[in-house]
Design a protein around this motif. Structure first.
Motif, short mmCIF file in Angstrom:
data_model
loop_
_atom_site.label_atom_id
_atom_site.label_comp_id
_atom_site.label_asym_id
_atom_site.label_seq_id
_atom_site.Cartn_x
_atom_site.Cartn_y
_atom_site.Cartn_z
N SER A 94 0.87 -1.16 0.00
CA SER A 94 0.00 0.00 0.00
C SER A 94 0.91 1.21 0.00
CB SER A 94 -0.89 0.00 1.25
OG SER A 94 -1.33 1.31 1.55
N TRP A 95 0.76 2.09 -0.98
CA TRP A 95 1.62 3.27 -1.06
C TRP A 95 1.62 4.04 0.26
CZ3 TRP A 95 5.09 6.07 -3.75
CH2 TRP A 95 5.17 7.43 -3.50
N THR A 96 0.43 4.27 0.81
CA THR A 96 0.32 5.04 2.04
C THR A 96 1.06 4.36 3.18
OG1 THR A 96 -1.86 5.82 1.33
CG2 THR A 96 -1.31 6.10 3.65
N GLU A 97 0.84 3.07 3.33
CA GLU A 97 1.50 2.32 4.41
C GLU A 97 3.01 2.34 4.24
OE1 GLU A 97 1.86 -2.31 6.00
OE2 GLU A 97 0.43 -1.78 4.43
N GLU A 98 3.46 2.14 3.00
CA GLU A 98 4.90 2.11 2.74
C GLU A 98 5.54 3.45 3.05
OE1 GLU A 98 8.09 -0.38 1.43
OE2 GLU A 98 5.98 -0.84 1.65
#
Length: 256
Positions: A94-98
């Motif tokens: 997940s872009w946000t999580e990463e």
């Protein structure tokens, strides 16, 4: 800002080439006193202060470019480069999580959500039935206020009823899909290529025309093997890179 007057002197009696010495003193001072995006002194200024040849200065700066410490911009000068964002390819991200794990503040701009007819290629990729539609979610993803990627997610409309009407409810699409529809991806495959940015891509990512970008196409699957999503992602090559962990060949070998 002029910085070369405060740098260490070069040791002309040393066995180390002058351009490597110059590289090291420039690197040390950049790391201590400069921020990403700052312009470093021009070649003529460095040449004059150190009484070295223009070739020595250029070789030192080329070394800094190779080490991704600075970047040259034609007609403008040489600037301190931001560290690249490294994406771990060993898992579906997940872009946000990463970005949060990397300590980055994320932001989404240019959000567009619409129902679309799939291309022939996407019909094959997602194994779609006749007349099946997709939900397209286009976003420009920012990290710490800087545009990094243009991301378009294509999802089976039949699996996410009501999404077109309600839209994206959180910064993370994958988090949204899991909470609202119970959708989690079990595996995926990606194709990564390099090319020049189109005019529109360069404008959206705030980079020079024809700058290099990474083009990534991912197909994501549900646990039962159903292909659920195709992601088309264009990332700035100067700010984004992939990390891959490889295993050696575990087969035994007979040595002669």
């Amino acid at each position: 800002m002029s910085v070369v007057r405060t740098l260490k002197k070069l040791d002309r009696g040393s066995g180390m080439p002058l351009y490597l010495q110059l590289k090291e003193v420039l690197k040390e001072h950049i790391e201590a006193n400069y921020r990403p995006g700052d312009m470093i002194p021009v070649e003529s200024e460095i040449e004059e202060m150190y009484q070295v040849s223009r070739m020595t200065v250029r070789k030192a700066i080329d070394e800094l470019v190779d080490d991704q410490i600075v970047v040259k911009q034609q007609g403008r000068g040489t600037f301190v480069q931001s560290p690249k964002i490294t994406q771990d390819m060993s898992r579906i991200f997940s872009w946000t999580e990463e970005m949060q794990q990397l300590g980055k503040q994320t932001e989404t701009r240019g959000l567009e959500i619409q129902e679309v007819r799939p291309s022939r290629k996407m019909v094959q990729q997602l194994q779609l039935a006749a007349n099946e539609k997709l939900i397209s979610i286009k976003r420009i993803r920012y990290a710490n206020g800087e545009p990094i990627v243009i991301m378009i997610n294509y999802l089976r409309a039949s699996h996410i009823p009501g999404f077109l009407e309600t839209g994206l409810k959180s910064e993370s699409l994958y988090d949204d899909l899991e909470k609202r529809y119970g959708i989690r991806f079990s595996d995926a495959e990606e194709i990564v290529s390099a090319r020049e940015a189109s005019d529109l891509e360069a404008l959206a990512l705030q980079i020079e025309q024809y700058s290099p970008v990474m083009h990534i196409v991912r197909t994501s699957y549900l646990a039962d093997g159903t292909p659920m999503e195709v992601v088309d992602l264009v990332a700035r090559a100067d700010r984004y890179q992939y990390s891959i962990r490889l295993s050696g060949n575990s087969r035994s070998r007979n040595l002669i």
